[in-house]
Design a protein around this motif. Structure first.
Motif, PDB file in Angstrom:
ATOM      1  N   ASP A 111     -29.632 -22.450  -7.327  1.00 42.54           N
ATOM      2  CA  ASP A 111     -29.635 -21.408  -6.391  1.00 42.54           C
ATOM      3  C   ASP A 111     -28.725 -21.616  -5.205  1.00 42.54           C
ATOM      4  N   LYS A 112     -28.182 -20.472  -4.641  1.00 43.26           N
ATOM      5  CA  LYS A 112     -27.207 -20.674  -3.633  1.00 43.26           C
ATOM      6  C   LYS A 112     -27.797 -21.811  -2.452  1.00 43.26           C
ATOM      7  N   ALA A 113     -28.837 -21.625  -1.968  1.00 44.02           N
ATOM      8  CA  ALA A 113     -29.363 -22.328  -0.977  1.00 44.02           C
ATOM      9  C   ALA A 113     -29.247 -23.926  -1.049  1.00 44.02           C
ATOM     10  N   THR A 114     -29.395 -24.451  -2.340  1.00 47.59           N
ATOM     11  CA  THR A 114     -28.879 -25.695  -2.804  1.00 47.59           C
ATOM     12  C   THR A 114     -27.551 -26.004  -2.745  1.00 47.59           C
ATOM     13  N   ALA A 144     -22.179 -29.148  -2.368  1.00 45.81           N
ATOM     14  CA  ALA A 144     -21.514 -29.219  -3.541  1.00 45.81           C
ATOM     15  C   ALA A 144     -20.446 -28.315  -4.175  1.00 45.81           C
ATOM     16  N   LEU A 145     -19.372 -28.887  -3.365  1.00 47.10           N
ATOM     17  CA  LEU A 145     -18.008 -28.117  -3.319  1.00 47.10           C
ATOM     18  C   LEU A 145     -17.551 -27.714  -4.622  1.00 47.10           C
ATOM     19  N   SER A 146     -17.701 -28.788  -5.909  1.00 44.60           N
ATOM     20  CA  SER A 146     -17.472 -28.533  -7.090  1.00 44.60           C
ATOM     21  C   SER A 146     -17.758 -26.975  -7.648  1.00 44.60           C
ATOM     22  N   TYR A 147     -18.736 -26.592  -7.318  1.00 45.14           N
ATOM     23  CA  TYR A 147     -19.449 -25.149  -7.644  1.00 45.14           C
ATOM     24  C   TYR A 147     -18.386 -24.279  -7.316  1.00 45.14           C
ATOM     25  N   THR A 148     -17.812 -24.288  -6.273  1.00 43.88           N
ATOM     26  CA  THR A 148     -16.620 -23.121  -6.061  1.00 43.88           C
ATOM     27  C   THR A 148     -15.480 -23.364  -7.137  1.00 43.88           C
ATOM     28  N   PHE A 149     -15.181 -24.690  -7.722  1.00 44.10           N
ATOM     29  CA  PHE A 149     -14.555 -24.779  -8.736  1.00 44.10           C
ATOM     30  C   PHE A 149     -14.803 -24.111 -10.103  1.00 44.10           C
ATOM     31  N   LYS A 200     -20.992 -11.226  -7.341  1.00 45.35           N
ATOM     32  CA  LYS A 200     -22.573 -11.113  -6.807  1.00 45.35           C
ATOM     33  C   LYS A 200     -23.151 -12.762  -6.694  1.00 45.35           C
ATOM     34  N   ARG A 201     -22.645 -13.388  -7.770  1.00 44.95           N
ATOM     35  CA  ARG A 201     -23.259 -14.700  -7.832  1.00 44.95           C
ATOM     36  C   ARG A 201     -22.515 -15.440  -6.814  1.00 44.95           C
ATOM     37  N   LEU A 202     -21.461 -15.264  -6.125  1.00 42.83           N
ATOM     38  CA  LEU A 202     -20.738 -16.214  -5.258  1.00 42.83           C
ATOM     39  C   LEU A 202     -21.639 -16.325  -4.085  1.00 42.83           C
TER      40      LEU A 202
END
Length: 594
Positions: free
Chosen positions: A281-284, A290-295, A373-375
């Protein structure tokens, strides 16, 4: 603290700006808790194959991150190299995270990093260094020198050499040197596939016994491969060619999700191997930094762009095949846009075919919207992160959250131009092998010059999409809505400096302005024929005035980006499209109507 004072404290070992031991302990405690959250995921059974690690870095493994940082700021370490590294990590690491920061720092102070890689970093940061230090860096001379040296190690590339090629590719794209960009993309694709980095997860292996250094090397290879795959997908879509690395040859998982990977004060993460959570989830993501999720989000977009490229190729192929009897085997009964001419936007549009009639087109449209929308909204990260006060703080929780907001700001800008490229192909002229007819707004000579200028950067198909006026109304409205949404998004996040953007941001502004120029011209034509008082819907005076406000906003931003990215070519193109004349003429018409 001013921006210039902050930069000065980064370049010098300012004791006042360094975190004390209590702060470091607290950050590491938070990092451990964050790691525990993310490491509770199930570990995949698909793990890397056993390979020969000729690239494993060599340095004193007993050197702590603290000792490496002290050497980094010591008088013995070259001040100019320190300047380059700090600027690179602060501004470009989030865009291209192909290093493990703590490991890279240890190798750097030990002197085992290839000087070519440092020089490419110097080229990447040249404009920023010139702006903030006043020291002029001759970027063109550096690039010329690097290009000559890149030819020397083609047959025996090291890991640092491959990463130098990757970073040089991103620089070529940012500087609008598209022939160099295309050549370097092809070189990078060849090297990563030759090394097997596209198949790192093809075979199963006992992941529990992988030593840390080996895992860190695999992870950096995985990240490097995905950057190359992204660069190839972007270039393929703009150049109207197939991707170099097909989906059938893609057997490398996306990078891991451990949030402490980016922390330069942590020599190794607590748990490995790592995999990202599909349903996190976005809050976590925000709370753990967790910067790697942007990648990973960019990786997901890249796969989608590859599918869009394949779709656009297939439908054009079928259309052309109908005109070539010898290739009738390619036909599958599709007759979209055949025998249809562009309807004038001045009159009520007749019922006609559209790519929306194809389920695959609708799927790709919805997939792009779902991805956006997932961003994590950049607005949600306002006031959470902290800027870098000292290089020893790089990648700590607050700094990761700051970098995360910048990256999600940029990723929203990724959505707009690729949505445009998909929908601007929804036009009758897309299926014609001949050049698009000259619009009535341009003279034949002006249109020829525009196409010649665009052809130095994009394919003929992309050129036509940026100039065409026969886009199906539904797709045209989607493009307009995305631009108006972008305008409001940029205003809400105006506190983010443009210098934090990446090379896709200028392209986002560029495609948006080309759409608005065409729309304002359509509005002017409609108002001149029907009067300002008439309700013209999306071509009426109110929409034209809104389009004018937005095009001014985007045009000013694009010009401001000139110091960081080589966007002068884009400026020249838009001036040739008479962007300022269009704005002034529409202003006059709007004033008369009032």
């Amino acid at each position: 603290m001013s921006r210039f004072l902050a930069i000065d404290s980064l370049l010098n070992n300012d004791e006042a700006s360094r975190p004390n031991e209590e702060t470091i302990d607290r950050e590491q405690s938070v990092a451990s808790e964050a790691t525990a959250v993310l490491s509770s995921q199930q570990r995949s059974d698909m793990t890397p194959p056993k390979t020969h690690f000729e690239y494993l870095p060599r340095w004193d493994e007993k050197m702590s991150p603290g000792e490496a940082m002290r050497r980094f700021y010591s008088a013995q370490f070259p001040a100019e190299t320190r300047e380059v590294v700090i600027f690179y990590f602060e501004y470009f690491y989030g865009i291209c995270p192909i290093f493990h920061p703590a490991t890279f720092l240890c190798r750097l102070v030990h002197g085992s990093v290839d000087p070519l890689l440092i020089d490419v970093m110097r080229a990447k940061t040249a404009r920023l260094i010139t702006k903030y230090t006043g020291r002029r860096v001759d970027l063109d001379a550096i690039i010329e020198n690097i290009n000559r040296r890149l030819l020397l190690d083609l047959e025996s590339p090291t890991f640092d050499y491959i990463r130098a090629v990757v970073l040089m590719t991103t620089l070529s794209g940012g500087e609008c040197k598209f022939m160099s960009y295309n050549s370097l993309v092809c070189l990078a694709c060849s090297m990563v596939t030759r090394r097997g980095w596209n198949s790192l997860d093809l075979c199963a292996r006992d992941a529990k016994n992988i030593p840390w250094l080996e895992w860190a090397e695999l992870e950096t290879q995985r990240r490097t491969f995905w950057i190359v795959y992204q660069l190839d997908a972007y270039q393929a879509l703009l150049a109207d060619r197939p991707v170099s690395i097909s989906d059938a040859r893609l057997h490398t998982g996306t990078p891991g999700s451990d949030c402490t990977w980016d922390d330069i004060s942590i020599s190794q993460i607590l748990h490995w191997p790592t995999r990202h959570l599909q349903s996190i989830d976005k809050a976590t993501i925000i709370n753990t930094g967790a910067l790697s999720y942007t990648f990973i989000d960019v990786c997901d977009l890249t796969v989608l762009l590859s599918q869009i490229n394949q779709f656009m190729w297939s439908i054009r192929q079928r259309s052309y095949a109908k005109q070539l009897p010898c290739r009738s085997d390619l036909l599958s009964g599709m007759s979209l846009f055949v025998d249809f001419e562009a309807d004038s936007y001045r009159s009520q549009p007749a019922v006609r075919s559209s790519l929306f009639e194809l389920p695959r087109f609708r799927e790709l449209h919805e997939a792009l919207r779902a991805w956006c929308k997932r961003l994590v909204p950049a607005d949600d990260l306002k006031g959470i992160g902290t800027t870098l006060g000292h290089f020893s703080q790089f990648g700590n929780l607050g700094h990761r959250q700051h970098l995360m907001r910048v990256r999600y700001f940029c990723l929203h800008c990724y959505y707009v131009p690729f949505l445009h490229l998909l929908h601007l192909a929804n036009r009758p002229s897309f299926f014609k092998s001949t050049t698009t007819a000259v619009p009535e707004f341009c003279s034949s000579e002006e249109y020829r010059v525009l196409r010649e200028m665009l052809s130095s950067s994009f394919s003929g198909t992309t050129n036509d999409s940026l100039l065409a006026y026969d886009v199906v109304e539904e797709s045209w409205q989607i493009c307009l809505d995305s631009i108006f949404d972008l305008s409001m998004f940029l205003e809400r996040n105006s506190d983010i400096s443009l210098e934090r953007s990446d090379q896709i941001t200028p392209f986002c502004l560029f495609t948006s302005i080309t759409v608005l120029i065409r729309h304002i011209r359509k509005c002017r034509c409609w108002i001149e024929q029907n009067g300002a008082a008439a309700d013209g819907g999306c071509y009426g005076s109110r929409v034209m005035e809104r389009s004018l406000r937005v095009v001014r906003q985007l045009w000013a931003m694009l010009k401001d980006l000139g110091f960081l990215w080589g966007v002068r070519g884009m400026e020249k193109l838009l001036r040739q499209m008479q962007v300022e004349e269009v704005i002034n003429a529409a202003d006059l018409l709007s004033g008369l109507s009032l």
